[in-house]
Design an enzyme around this catalytic site. Sequence first.
Site, mmCIF file in Angstrom:
data_model
loop_
_atom_site.group_PDB
_atom_site.id
_atom_site.type_symbol
_atom_site.label_atom_id
_atom_site.label_comp_id
_atom_site.label_asym_id
_atom_site.label_seq_id
_atom_site.Cartn_x
_atom_site.Cartn_y
_atom_site.Cartn_z
ATOM 1 N N ARG A 119 0.842 -1.286 0.382
ATOM 2 C CA ARG A 119 -0.185 0.404 0.233
ATOM 3 C C ARG A 119 1.344 1.353 0.198
ATOM 4 N NH1 ARG A 119 -2.814 0.094 4.979
ATOM 5 N NH2 ARG A 119 -3.096 -2.447 4.252
ATOM 6 N N HIS B 171 -10.039 0.970 1.397
ATOM 7 C CA HIS B 171 -10.659 2.388 2.305
ATOM 8 C C HIS B 171 -9.438 3.395 2.872
ATOM 9 C CE1 HIS B 171 -9.057 0.189 5.605
ATOM 10 N NE2 HIS B 171 -8.717 1.046 6.326
ATOM 11 N N LYS C 13 -3.708 -6.471 -2.865
ATOM 12 C CA LYS C 13 -3.931 -7.425 -2.685
ATOM 13 C C LYS C 13 -3.547 -8.941 -3.130
ATOM 14 C CE LYS C 13 -7.025 -4.999 0.661
ATOM 15 N NZ LYS C 13 -8.920 -5.247 1.207
ATOM 16 N N ASP D 230 -13.503 -1.527 -1.623
ATOM 17 C CA ASP D 230 -12.568 -2.317 -2.602
ATOM 18 C C ASP D 230 -14.600 -3.726 -2.509
ATOM 19 O OD1 ASP D 230 -11.868 -3.114 0.236
ATOM 20 O OD2 ASP D 230 -10.672 -4.261 -1.532
ATOM 21 N N ASP E 172 -15.084 -5.755 -0.212
ATOM 22 C CA ASP E 172 -14.545 -6.705 0.808
ATOM 23 C C ASP E 172 -15.051 -7.311 2.572
ATOM 24 O OD1 ASP E 172 -12.534 -4.938 1.486
ATOM 25 O OD2 ASP E 172 -11.301 -6.615 0.921
ATOM 26 N N THR F 246 -5.989 -10.634 14.202
ATOM 27 C CA THR F 246 -6.021 -9.124 13.390
ATOM 28 C C THR F 246 -5.453 -9.626 12.431
ATOM 29 O OG1 THR F 246 -6.678 -8.380 15.603
ATOM 30 C CG2 THR F 246 -7.216 -7.376 13.198
ATOM 31 N N MET G 281 -13.752 -8.322 13.214
ATOM 32 C CA MET G 281 -14.332 -7.796 13.903
ATOM 33 C C MET G 281 -14.153 -5.841 12.883
ATOM 34 S SD MET G 281 -16.099 -5.814 16.690
ATOM 35 C CE MET G 281 -16.533 -4.073 16.893
ATOM 36 N N HIS H 226 -14.337 -8.250 8.061
ATOM 37 C CA HIS H 226 -14.418 -9.229 6.719
ATOM 38 C C HIS H 226 -15.167 -10.465 7.240
ATOM 39 C CE1 HIS H 226 -10.819 -7.044 4.766
ATOM 40 N NE2 HIS H 226 -10.643 -6.540 5.410
#
Length: 460
Positions: free
Chosen positions: A15, A104, A113, A241, A243, A303, A323, A326
Site C-alpha cells: 500500500r 478504504h 492484495k 473494494d 470485501d 487480527t 471486527m 471481513h
Amino acid sequence: MVALSKTIFKAYDIRGIIDKTLDAGIARGIGRAFGAAALAKGERKVVIGRDGRLSGPELTSALAEGLRDAGVDVIDLGMVATPMVYFGTNVLDTRSGIMVTGSHNPPDYNGFKMVMAGEAIYGDAITGLHDSIAAYDGKVAEQRGAYTTHDIRAAYLERIIGDVKLARPIKIVVDCGNGVAGAFAGDLFRGMGAEVVELFCEVDGHFPNHHPDPAHPENLQDVIRALQETDAEIGLAFDGDGDRLGLVTKDGQIIFPDRQMMLFAADVLSRNPGGEILYDVKCTRHLAPYIEQHGGKPLMWKTGHSLVKAKLKETGAPLGGEMSGHIFFKDRWYGFDDGLYSGARMLEILTKEADSSALLNGLPMASSTPELHLHLQEGENFTLIDSLRANATFPTSEKINDIDGLRVEYADGFGLARSSNTTPVVVLRFEGENPEALARIQAEFKSVILAAKPDADLPF
C-alpha cells in the site's frame, strides 16, 4: 520515477501513495517479482483486477507488463470488487491473483492484495517481493506471458443468486460510498429479489460523498437517514473494494461485525454441528458463548485478513470473521472475505424473520468503545506492547490472552492493546457490561500505558 521503499510492503498487502511511494514503475516491479514467485510454485497464469481509483488503470497496466516480463500469462478482469479476483482464482484456470486496490484508504492511495497458489500471502512473503524487486537484474523471460481479458461479472452474480435465497420480499438501502461495489451491489440484490434504494453506487475515485469505510459510524449516517425517510427495512454498506460489510437496522442501530458473526455462526453451525468458528481479538466477549450455545467451538485468533484466511485453511473452520468487517465463509462458499456475499447471506437470514431489526437488536450487547488509536513513532508501537507484556499488571483481571498484543479479560468486560501491523499505532478497544465497568477497565489500561510511556497521548 518513484524510488523503491520498503515502507509500502505491509503485513497483509502492499500500500502506498501515488507518485510519492507508488507509481507504474513500482507496479511493474511488483508484477515481475510476483510472477517469478508464482512460477516457482508452478503457477503459470495470474488473474488481476482493479477497483475504481483514478490511478487504477495505469497501475494495472504496469502490473500486467511486469507479470508478462516474468513469463506469466495474465487474465485481466478489469474493474471489479476485490472478492471477484478471489472468485477468479477459484473458478478460472489459476490459483493466483492480484487486486489493485486502495481499499478504504484516501483517494491518493493505492495498493495490491495478493493470492498465490491458493493462499493469501502475508509477512515474509510480501517483504520477499521487495527484496526481489531490489535485486532485479533487468532480465525478461525468453517467452513473455500472454495477456487476455475476461468478464467475470455474470458468473460471480449467478453463483451467489443461484445459492442464496430470500425467504420473503425485502426492501433495503445499499450505500457503496462511490467504491467499486456500487457497480455490482444493486444488480446482485435485485437479482435475489430485493427492492434496492441505492446510495452513492456510481463508482468515483474521488469519493465525493463520504469515505467508503463502514467501520466508522460517521460513514453510515446517510444509510441511517435513508432508512428514516423511506420504507426500506435494513441498510447495507460496503468499503471501497467490496470485501467488508456494514449493517444498520431500521431504527438506526449499527450492528458491528462481531454481532453480525453471531447470526452467521448460528446459521453455519446448523449445517456444520461442532464446527470451529474463528474470530479476531477485537470481537465482543459475547461471541464465544453465543457460538457455544449454538453447538460450535469458538477460536479467537490474530487480527488480519490474511492471517484469518490462513487459520481458516489450517483448521477447516466453516466460518471466520473480524471486527473490521471481513467475513470468511467456507460454508457454501470458498473461504475468502467478501462483503457482497456476506450481505447476501445476511439478507437470507433476516428474511426468515418477520421483523429483521428486532432480531438484530436482540443480539447480546455490551457497552463498548470503537477501535481507538494511540499514535506513536515508527516502531514504538511494537516496543510499547513488548513493555506491557513484560511489566504490566492488571489487578482486577481474570485472564490475559497474548496471542495478538494483550487482551485482558475481566468478569465484566475486556480491554485490548495490540500493535497495528500496517501503521505506527497501538489499537485499543474496551468493552464492559455497563458504563461503570467500561470506565474502570479503561482506567486500569490508562495507568499501565502511562507507566510504560508517560508522554502517551491517549485517545480515551
